[in-house]
Design an enzyme around this catalytic site. Structure first.
Site, PDB file in Angstrom:
ATOM      1  CD  GLU A 197      -3.303   0.655   1.863  1.00  0.00           C
ATOM      2  OE1 GLU A 197      -3.377  -0.422   2.462  1.00  0.00           O
ATOM      3  OE2 GLU A 197      -4.234   1.482   1.851  1.00  0.00           O
TER       4      GLU A 197
ATOM      5  CD  GLU B 105      -4.276  -0.269   9.292  1.00  0.00           C
ATOM      6  OE1 GLU B 105      -3.584  -1.307   9.279  1.00  0.00           O
ATOM      7  OE2 GLU B 105      -4.877   0.169   8.291  1.00  0.00           O
TER       8      GLU B 105
HETATM    9  C1  BGC Z   1      -5.277   2.834   4.803  1.00  0.00           C
HETATM   10  C2  BGC Z   1      -5.779   3.917   5.707  1.00  0.00           C
HETATM   11  C3  BGC Z   1      -6.672   4.743   4.864  1.00  0.00           C
HETATM   12  C4  BGC Z   1      -7.846   3.844   4.597  1.00  0.00           C
HETATM   13  C5  BGC Z   1      -9.026   4.468   4.010  1.00  0.00           C
HETATM   14  C6  BGC Z   1      -6.433   1.977   4.433  1.00  0.00           C
HETATM   15  O1  BGC Z   1      -6.084   0.946   3.613  1.00  0.00           O
HETATM   16  O2  BGC Z   1      -4.249   2.125   5.374  1.00  0.00           O
HETATM   17  O3  BGC Z   1      -4.970   4.428   6.573  1.00  0.00           O
HETATM   18  O4  BGC Z   1      -6.978   5.990   5.332  1.00  0.00           O
HETATM   19  O5  BGC Z   1      -7.457   2.716   3.885  1.00  0.00           O
HETATM   20  O6  BGC Z   1     -10.015   4.208   4.836  1.00  0.00           O
END
Ligand code: BGC
Length: 904
Positions: A491, A763
């Protein structure tokens, strides 16, 4: 008094006197141009100068400044050949002062000095001579792009080389360089500069940055060899979801122009053209998510030295027709190498794998020393955590391989590190290591954007200090050229919601001025035609992936935050169209002033128990949230329009804001002030963004507090509520509740991960559960800064450092001791100098030490000082005003150091 004594008495007086007058002298420090110290490659036609005043006198304000600029430092110092003299400006402005001289020319190094006067009648001398060097204007780029023959289909990195002749002795030489993909430059056998991941990640189709390198001492008269290696990077490598490659293009290429100024004053421009040869070498593949394969048997030894013979196997590079894209100077700090960590232990896991622990979850890469047979293959895998059993855990990296492979050449000890990849890791797993692996063979290096650490925050509580450390490491790990959500899985994208949530904390911790100036330009560049803002910037998710509340608002929140933190009005000017476009999008989406359409992430990752039979999940209606952020963005747009003098816009948006708030109250609030979503986030957003009628705010704050209590003093907020939770509690007089949340050690809380051994921010509140098992592998990053947004409250309420005018020209120091803390100390390097707020409680007394930089004023709020006998610098203080709620004493003070003591 005998004569000798008398003499020595006078001598002492004289010495004291001269020491004093010397110390009081006014001078200028921290000189920067466009936020940088002696930068090269500036392409702003109106660069801005900043400086701070240095003086030991209290209550100092600048009364005037004078700037001068020239192209010869020695002559400028002597007051000669000045190309621009600002004249004396009677003003206290010392931050971001515009250049006002003749048009600036490409590649010219301009020298500058400033001198100032203060309100006490002191005059500084001319400051030391500093410089900035202009980059290349569009019209002055005459080089050709160079690429490999045919289609660039191989994963391996091409190594380009060329020799150039320098006929005369050099005074100054500068290379301007950029690429499709990532590049590393070498000259005469050595790497050029200490930048990594250049040219950085931008909205490549709209904006491409070039870097400038000073080659004055690198190039020499005679023959010089230049080498360029290219990697896929964000441009061509895997990025985003679904194994997406070639998002921006499929041909790696580079562009270079060297400008040489000879000692005889003549200039020559060396351009990239047809004369380049290339060959493939040791980097067999290098990908941001997947890692690098490096076969040292294939290394082109000495390829960038002059005596190298590029014979067999070397092919002709070719000129590449590049789409027209603006080439821009780099405004953000380059990614550089920073802290290094030695492996603290190498051990065998229960599964029998060899793993090393660096003790810190960091972002960068490892160096590994090894000697062994040619062809011996070492693989290094990366992980943030070990699982419950103590095994190496990589499931949360999802499809990112994040693995480096090094193949030995059999020629003795070798030290490996990768080139065009990075990893988020604390642990590495090593396979195929020849011989016994000692911890001393392993080092981990953190790589991140080269931001100065501007803030420090330390208290009497060890866990809280660890939290601060984790927040800082979350920032380091995710500020690698763009603000990413996470640095480890497949990501690593510039998620807008995360960035806005963390911005204020980020700006307390580090100097993020250049970093966000760049990113905001990409935000504006990638904004969709209808004003919607993509979820990630740079946008690699394609069309229609945007417009989510609390995410897209990065377009208003961050420019305004930059204006506040750095006093940068130009950011507002430059982002205004983007801010307004986002506002326009929300207006278009709403009906009767209510925004109740579209996709939203909502209060992402809010608290929700597993088997929620009682309905304890803290779900906040997404459209309620949307309405609050709509109003917030509108407010920020009004603020901005006021600063920019756009009266009509102020009127239009002020009228709209009133309607948005009434619509909110009609739709989401009962007549007694209860919200349809009675969550912490619901009340926090409604209160923080002033959505409720004045008269109903206190009761809403009470509801928030009882909600917190109903969860046993636990937070339940997700990404959108968390940043403001403690801010709102403090604003309504509940700092004690904020402290309870902060010091909460059980899940969900900020300290729970710290207790579980986290070295970064997670997270999720429960990335690792109490029983040691993990949250959902599919989304469980252990380095995600969003929840670190509590950092702002730690600086602005515990230490109590707040701004009350842009750039900290005026500030408020209002520490709020509480919880179990007996001391706290916050410092912040502002554009004017260092602010310090330190307090400790000892033997029934509070001791406060405060520093206020020159050219600012501060309002000090001494906590619970009303009716106390307060000593200021040892002298009894007469109160000037007191604040009813907190029983503070409010004082107004100019620059200087202050020491207060009173019973507490
Ligand atoms: C990310 C987040 C991002 C979110 C959107 C995720 O995959 O890691 O931090 O803001 O997607 O909701």
């Amino acid at each position: 008094m005998n004569l000798l004594l008398k003499h020595s008495f006078f001598f002492v007086v004289l010495v004291l006197f001269s020491v004093k007058s010397f110390a009081q002298k006014l001078s200028v420090k921290n000189q920067t141009v466009e936020y940088q110290y002696n930068p090269i490659g500036i392409d702003s036609s109106l660069p801005r100068f900043s400086w701070a005043l240095s003086t030991s006198l209290k209550n100092t304000l600048q009364s005037s400044y004078e700037l001068r600029v020239g192209t010869d430092s020695v002559k400028l110092k002597g007051g000669k050949e000045i190309i621009w003299a600002s004249g004396i400006h009677q003003t206290d402005q010392s931050v971001l002062v515009n250049y006002g001289g003749p048009e600036l020319q490409s590649d010219i190094r301009y020298f500058w000095q400033v001198r100032v006067r203060d309100n006490h009648g002191n005059a500084s001398a001319w400051s030391p001579v500093n410089f900035w060097q202009m980059g290349l204007k569009a019209a002055d780029w005459t080089s050709e792009w160079i690429t490999v023959a045919g289609k660039d289909t191989l994963k391996a990195s091409p190594y380009f080389r060329r020799e150039i002749q320098i006929s005369k002795p050099i005074r100054r030489a500068t290379a301007y360089l950029t690429a499709n993909g990532l590049y590393e430059a070498h000259i005469n056998g050595s790497r050029v500069g200490d930048h990594y991941f250049a040219p950085g990640w931008t909205s490549y189709k709209n904006r491409l940055q070039y870097q400038a390198y000073d080659l004055s001492t690198v190039l020499k008269k005679g023959n010089n060899a230049i080498g360029i290696v290219l990697g896929d990077g964000w441009y061509k490598g895997r990025i985003g979801f679904d194994y997406q490659h070639n998002y921006y293009g499929d041909q790696r290429a580079f562009l270079m122009q060297i400008v040489v100024e000879y000692t005889d004053g003549s200039k020559e421009t060396l351009k990239t053209d047809n004369g380049w040869k290339y060959q493939y070498g040791a980097i067999l593949s290098s990908d941001i998510y997947d890692g690098e394969v490096y076969d040292s048997r294939k290394a082109l030894k000495g390829w960038s030295a002059t005596d190298y013979k590029a014979g067999q196997g070397w092919m002709d590079g070719r000129v590449f027709k590049h789409d027209a894209v603006p080439l821009l100077g780099t405004v953000s700090p380059p990614v550089k190498k920073h802290e290094q960590f030695k492996a603290i232990r190498v051990f065998k896991t229960p599964k029998g794998e060899t793993v090393a622990d660096f003790g810190q979850n960091l972002v960068g890469w490892e160096q590994i020393k090894a000697s062994g047979a040619a062809g011996n293959k070492i693989t290094v895998s990366h992980a943030e955590v070990l699982d419950k059993e103590g095994n190496f855990y990589t499931k949360n990296l999802r499809s990112a391989k994040s693995q480096n492979t090094y193949i030995l050449n059999g020629e003795g000890e070798q030290v490996f590190e990768p080139h065009f990849t990075y990893h988020g890791f604390r642990y590495i797993k090593i396979e195929g290591y020849p011989g016994v692996l000692e911890p001393s063979a392993l080092t981990a290096t953190a790589l991140y954007s080269d931001m100065k650490q501007n803030g420090t925050f330390v208290t009497s509580d060890t866990l809280l200090n660890k939290l601060q450390r984790n927040i800082l490491w979350g920032q380091k790990g995710n500020f690698l050229d763009v603000p990413t959500d996470c640095p480890q899985r497949d990501e690593r994208l510039g998620w807008t919601g995360d960035a806005q949530a963390f911005f204020s904390t980020a700006a307390y911790n580090m100097d993020v001025a250049g970093f966000f100036t760049k990113w905001l330009k990409d935000l504006a560049a990638d904004q969709y035609g209808d004003g919607s803002v993509p979820h990630v910037i740079p946008n690699v998710l394609g069309n229609g992936q945007g417009g989510a509340t609390g995410w897209a608002d990065a377009s208003t929140i961050i420019p305004w935050g930059m204006y506040e933190s750095y006093g940068d009005r130009r950011i507002l000017e430059e982002q205004y169209a983007s801010m307004k476009a986002w506002e326009g999008y929300m207006i278009a989406q709403s009906k009767n002033d209510l925004w109740t359409t579209g996709f939203h992430f909502g209060d992402w990752l809010f608290y929700r128990p597993n088997d929620d039979t009682e309905g304890r999940s803290a779900v906040t209606d997404k459209y309620l949230i949307a309405q609050t952020f709509f109003a917030h963005s509108t407010q920020l747009l009004i603020n901005t329009a006021k600063v920019l003098g756009k009266k009509e816009d102020v009127e239009v948006y002020t009228a709209l804001l009133a309607k948005l708030k009434s619509a909110f109250q009609r739709e989401y609030m009962t007549s007694t002030g209860r919200l349809v979503s009675g969550t912490q986030t619901g009340y926090v957003l409604a209160l923080h963004f002033d959505m409720l009628p004045e008269a109903l705010r206190a009761q809403a704050a009470e509801r928030l507090v009882s909600n917190v209590e109903s969860y046993g003093n636990h937070l339940t907020t997700g990404f959108l509520g968390t940043p403001y939770l403690c801010q709102v509690l403090s604003r309504f007089g509940y700092t004690d509740v904020a402290y309870k949340l902060l010091f909460q050690e059980s899940y969900p809380s900020w300290l729970y991960p710290v207790k579980m051994g986290a070295t970064t921010i997670w997270e999720r509140w429960d990335g690792i559960k109490e029983d040691g098992t993990f949250q959902n592998d599919g989304m469980n990053s252990f380095n995600h800064y969003a929840y670190g947004a509590i950092g702002e409250w730690m600086y602005n309420h515990i230490a109590g450092i707040k701004l009350s005018a842009p750039g900290y020209k005026q500030l408020i120091i209002a520490p709020e001791p509480g919880g179990k803390l007996t001391s706290a100390r916050g410092t912040l390097m502002t554009p004017y100098g260092l602010v310090k707020s330190e307090w400790k409680i000892e033997n029934g007394k509070i001791i406060l030490d405060i520093s206020i930089p020159a050219n600012t004023r501060a309002s000090l709020l001494l906590p619970k000082a009303a009716q106390k006998e307060v000593k200021e610098n040892g002298v009894n203080l007469k109160a000037e005003a007191s604040n009813a709620i907190r029983k503070d004493i409010q004082l107004s003070r100019g620059s200087g150091e202050y020491h207060f003591e009173y019973g507490f």
